[in-house]
Design an enzyme around this catalytic site. Structure first.
Site, mmCIF file in Angstrom:
data_model
loop_
_atom_site.group_PDB
_atom_site.id
_atom_site.type_symbol
_atom_site.label_atom_id
_atom_site.label_comp_id
_atom_site.label_asym_id
_atom_site.label_seq_id
_atom_site.Cartn_x
_atom_site.Cartn_y
_atom_site.Cartn_z
ATOM 1 N N TYR A 111 0.836 -1.203 0.000
ATOM 2 C CA TYR A 111 0.000 0.000 0.000
ATOM 3 C C TYR A 111 0.868 1.250 0.000
ATOM 4 O O TYR A 111 0.595 2.209 -0.711
ATOM 5 C CB TYR A 111 -0.925 0.007 1.223
ATOM 6 C CG TYR A 111 -1.887 1.161 1.189
ATOM 7 C CD1 TYR A 111 -3.079 1.063 0.485
ATOM 8 C CD2 TYR A 111 -1.585 2.366 1.825
ATOM 9 C CE1 TYR A 111 -3.953 2.132 0.411
ATOM 10 C CE2 TYR A 111 -2.453 3.441 1.759
ATOM 11 C CZ TYR A 111 -3.636 3.325 1.046
ATOM 12 O OH TYR A 111 -4.493 4.390 0.981
ATOM 13 N N PHE B 13 -7.609 20.435 -24.566
ATOM 14 C CA PHE B 13 -8.102 19.074 -24.697
ATOM 15 C C PHE B 13 -9.425 19.029 -23.927
ATOM 16 O O PHE B 13 -9.619 19.801 -22.994
ATOM 17 C CB PHE B 13 -7.076 18.075 -24.142
ATOM 18 C CG PHE B 13 -7.478 16.649 -24.376
ATOM 19 C CD1 PHE B 13 -7.493 16.132 -25.666
ATOM 20 C CD2 PHE B 13 -7.884 15.829 -23.334
ATOM 21 C CE1 PHE B 13 -7.909 14.829 -25.916
ATOM 22 C CE2 PHE B 13 -8.296 14.519 -23.568
ATOM 23 C CZ PHE B 13 -8.300 14.025 -24.856
ATOM 24 N N THR B 14 -10.335 18.146 -24.332
ATOM 25 C CA THR B 14 -11.688 18.135 -23.744
ATOM 26 C C THR B 14 -11.653 18.114 -22.211
ATOM 27 O O THR B 14 -12.303 18.935 -21.557
ATOM 28 C CB THR B 14 -12.466 16.897 -24.235
ATOM 29 O OG1 THR B 14 -11.626 15.752 -24.084
ATOM 30 C CG2 THR B 14 -12.867 17.044 -25.692
ATOM 31 N N ASP C 71 1.628 19.575 -21.035
ATOM 32 C CA ASP C 71 0.880 18.320 -21.086
ATOM 33 C C ASP C 71 1.673 17.397 -22.014
ATOM 34 O O ASP C 71 1.736 17.614 -23.225
ATOM 35 C CB ASP C 71 -0.536 18.563 -21.627
ATOM 36 C CG ASP C 71 -1.348 17.277 -21.760
ATOM 37 O OD1 ASP C 71 -0.749 16.178 -21.713
ATOM 38 O OD2 ASP C 71 -2.580 17.367 -21.920
ATOM 39 N N LYS D 17 -1.146 6.957 -22.987
ATOM 40 C CA LYS D 17 -0.449 7.223 -24.254
ATOM 41 C C LYS D 17 1.059 7.169 -24.011
ATOM 42 O O LYS D 17 1.719 6.239 -24.427
ATOM 43 C CB LYS D 17 -0.863 8.588 -24.815
ATOM 44 C CG LYS D 17 -2.320 8.609 -25.248
ATOM 45 C CD LYS D 17 -3.085 9.689 -24.538
ATOM 46 C CE LYS D 17 -4.572 9.609 -24.835
ATOM 47 N NZ LYS D 17 -5.265 10.812 -24.395
ATOM 48 N N ARG E 194 -14.992 13.654 -35.243
ATOM 49 C CA ARG E 194 -14.544 14.866 -34.548
ATOM 50 C C ARG E 194 -15.091 16.053 -35.318
ATOM 51 O O ARG E 194 -14.406 16.682 -36.107
ATOM 52 C CB ARG E 194 -13.015 14.932 -34.453
ATOM 53 C CG ARG E 194 -12.375 13.838 -33.652
ATOM 54 C CD ARG E 194 -12.272 14.161 -32.165
ATOM 55 N NE ARG E 194 -13.491 13.896 -31.405
ATOM 56 C CZ ARG E 194 -13.499 13.811 -30.069
ATOM 57 N NH1 ARG E 194 -12.423 13.974 -29.366
ATOM 58 N NH2 ARG E 194 -14.626 13.568 -29.430
ATOM 59 N N PHE F 120 -22.077 12.847 -28.180
ATOM 60 C CA PHE F 120 -21.233 12.088 -29.115
ATOM 61 C C PHE F 120 -20.940 10.688 -28.603
ATOM 62 O O PHE F 120 -20.705 9.769 -29.374
ATOM 63 C CB PHE F 120 -19.930 12.839 -29.445
ATOM 64 C CG PHE F 120 -18.984 12.989 -28.293
ATOM 65 C CD1 PHE F 120 -19.142 14.019 -27.385
ATOM 66 C CD2 PHE F 120 -17.916 12.118 -28.131
ATOM 67 C CE1 PHE F 120 -18.265 14.160 -26.315
ATOM 68 C CE2 PHE F 120 -17.026 12.257 -27.073
ATOM 69 C CZ PHE F 120 -17.211 13.284 -26.156
HETATM 70 C C1 PLP Z 1 -5.641 11.645 -23.469
HETATM 71 C C2 PLP Z 1 -5.197 12.974 -23.126
HETATM 72 C C3 PLP Z 1 -5.483 13.543 -21.876
HETATM 73 C C4 PLP Z 1 -6.332 12.842 -20.837
HETATM 74 O O1 PLP Z 1 -5.742 11.655 -20.407
HETATM 75 P P1 PLP Z 1 -6.613 10.412 -19.869
HETATM 76 O O2 PLP Z 1 -5.585 9.443 -19.414
HETATM 77 O O3 PLP Z 1 -7.443 9.919 -21.000
HETATM 78 O O4 PLP Z 1 -7.442 10.920 -18.744
HETATM 79 C C5 PLP Z 1 -4.992 14.810 -21.614
HETATM 80 N N1 PLP Z 1 -4.273 15.470 -22.533
HETATM 81 C C6 PLP Z 1 -3.987 14.961 -23.740
HETATM 82 C C7 PLP Z 1 -3.176 15.744 -24.713
HETATM 83 C C8 PLP Z 1 -4.438 13.703 -24.084
HETATM 84 O O5 PLP Z 1 -4.158 13.207 -25.306
#
Ligand code: PLP
Length: 481
Positions: free
Chosen positions: A80, A132-133, A222, A265, A388, A454
């Site tokens: 933990y 980003f969303t 980011d 990613k 998109r 969507f």
């Molecule tokens: C995918 C992504 C995020 C969010 O990450 P999650 O692991 O899906 O929450 C943030 N910024 C960028 C540029 C991304 O491609």
């Protein structure tokens, strides 16, 4: 490898890995694909995997893992608190980003949640190259506003600009002059996801960083799509061509005060984290990790994933590894451009993006060009892309449709997942569809939810165009495959 030349003169990128674990996929006959698309309400999010041949919806959490990542998962240290897995990841991050602190979180948006909570206040303005969303949502939840200031070229679909993800430095200067103290930080997304995986140059990051320092405002990067961006800096930025990937990564990181990433990613696993140097900010963020994510040495991630991320990020310093995605995407983009198919250029990371407005000029935007194209492509190929465009927007406050500036179908190429023959298959089917584009019509709502339409919305074809498309496909291909 970037590309290999055959004795015939043909050139294409060559895989620098071998496949040791496989997953069976099936190419269902077109009648089944058509039926599946009806069941899914012409929304590719609602398809089931068993009906899909090549899943090009997203690169999130679906990159291929290496044998070394899988092996590392077997020796994960499950405790933990104080587990060794955490310290292994921390030391890899220190090598690539050279920052003092690392805070783990379960995925990228969780990092955005914690950072926004501490840094964003009502009235805050956050300048960035592109939103980003999830970023926009978390900044908005804290009462802040996103100020998107990419260079103008970002919205030019067919372009030769190598770094369409760059922030506009003049607009940033103007933002500092206008909003001064209301700017808690500047954010650079390297590369820009919603721009089609378009990269940011090291020169632009350095200039932004200098401007931020001058104004006493931290720079946040980011780094979710950083592995592709590092590749583009090395091959497209002359000043960096002799640097190693690690050196470039160190230089990018040295510009930032805060770096966060989605390890769905970057690192080819599932998780996320925040790296930073500032002691006071670290002390503010630290208690939020056990509160919202999990204890400081796992942050909501499985320790197996933590081990896989550590190895995955180490492997991302290898050109053979990070060139695979972008070079396959470039191959696909080049082939489509040769055939006259409208796509976003230059090729970026993440995937190949079809320009649905130019692909289907005879379909009205009110009948959702990108969604129609995504549905048509699935029916004729079993390939799942992502809309998109306008369907991904929300309606205006007065209830009218909010038309998206661009209508794209994203065909994501999760890294090291698809083979060259599969890429050739998709390319061929897109070209066939382009030649038969007049058979593709529009869509109208069958069921439109109020939020996140969507994801959950369902649509019907306007008129019987899909039946005609199926008929033409059978005429041309006989087999129904
Ligand atoms: C995918 C992504 C995020 C969010 O990450 P999650 O692991 O899906 O929450 C943030 N910024 C960028 C540029 C991304 O491609």
């Amino acid at each position: 490898m970037e590309s290999i030349k055959l004795s015939t003169g043909e050139e294409f990128p060559l895989e620098m890995h071998k496949v040791r674990i496989v997953q069976k996929i099936e190419l269902k006959p077109i009648d089944r694909r058509f039926a599946a698309m009806q069941e899914a309400g012409n929304n590719t999010f609602l398809l089931r995997n068993r009906d899909i041949f090549l899943d090009m919806l997203s690169d999130s959490g679906v990159n291929a893992m290496s044998d070394r990542q899988m092996a590392a998962m077997m020796v994960a240290d499950d405790s933990y608190a104080g587990g060794e897995s955490f310290f292994r990841l921390e030391s890899v991050l220190q090598r690539v980003f050279k920052m003092k602190y690392f805070l783990p979180a379960h995925q990228g948006r969780a990092c955005e949640h914690l950072l926004s909570r501490v840094l964003v206040k009502p009235g805050s303005i956050v300048p960035m190259n592109v939103h980003f969303t999830t970023t926009k949502a978390h900044i908005g939840l804290q009462g802040g506003t996103v100020l998107e200031i990419p260079a103008d070229e970002a919205f030019n679909i067919a372009s030769k600009e190598p770094f369409k993800g760059n922030i506009d430095i003049d607009k940033l200067k103007k933002a500092f002059a206008e909003h001064g103290k209301n700017i808690p930080f500047v954010r650079i997304e390297a590369g820009g996801n919603l721009l089609g995986g378009q990269p940011v140059s090291l020169a632009n990051i350095k200039e932004t960083s200098a401007l931020c320092k001058k104004n006493g405002v931290p720079l946040m990067i980011d780094a979710s799509l950083l592995q592709d961006n590092l590749y583009f800096i090395k091959v497209r930025e002359a000043a960096c061509k002799d640097k190693t990937v690690l050196e470039i990564c160190n230089e990018v990181a040295a510009c930032a005060d805060i770096i966060y990433f989605s390890a769905r990613k970057l690192g080819s696993a599932r998780g996320g984290g925040i790296c930073l140097n500032n002691d006071a900010l670290y002390e503010q963020l630290k208690p939020l990790v056990p509160l919202f994510e999990g204890f400081l040495t796992y942050g909501g991630m499985s320790v197996k994933e933590i081990e896989a991320i550590a190895v995955g990020i180490e492997e991302s310093m290898d050109m053979d590894m990070i060139s695979q995605g972008p070079s396959f995407i470039r191959f696909m983009v080049d082939e489509l451009v040769k055939a006259g198919v409208p796509v976003v250029t230059p090729a970026g990371g993440l995937g190949c993006h079809l320009d649905a407005k130019a692909f289907l000029p005879h379909v009205k935007q009110a009948e959702f060009q990108a969604a129609s194209l995504a549905a048509a492509l699935f029916i004729i190929s079993g390939v799942r892309g992502m809309e998109r465009g306008t369907v991904s927007e929300e309606r205006n406050p007065d209830g009218s449709e909010h038309f998206s500036a661009i209508e794209l179908v994203r065909l994501a190429l999760p890294r090291r997942v698809f083979t060259m023959s599969q890429v050739k298959f998709v390319t061929d089917r897109v070209i066939w569809l382009f030649k038969n584009k007049d058979l593709v019509g529009g869509l109208k709502w069958r069921k439109e939810p109020n939020i996140l339409r969507f994801f959950f919305g369902e649509l019907d074809a306007v008129g019987g165009w899909q039946e005609k498309l199926v008929k033409k496909f059978k005429q041309d291909f006989g087999t129904g495959l």
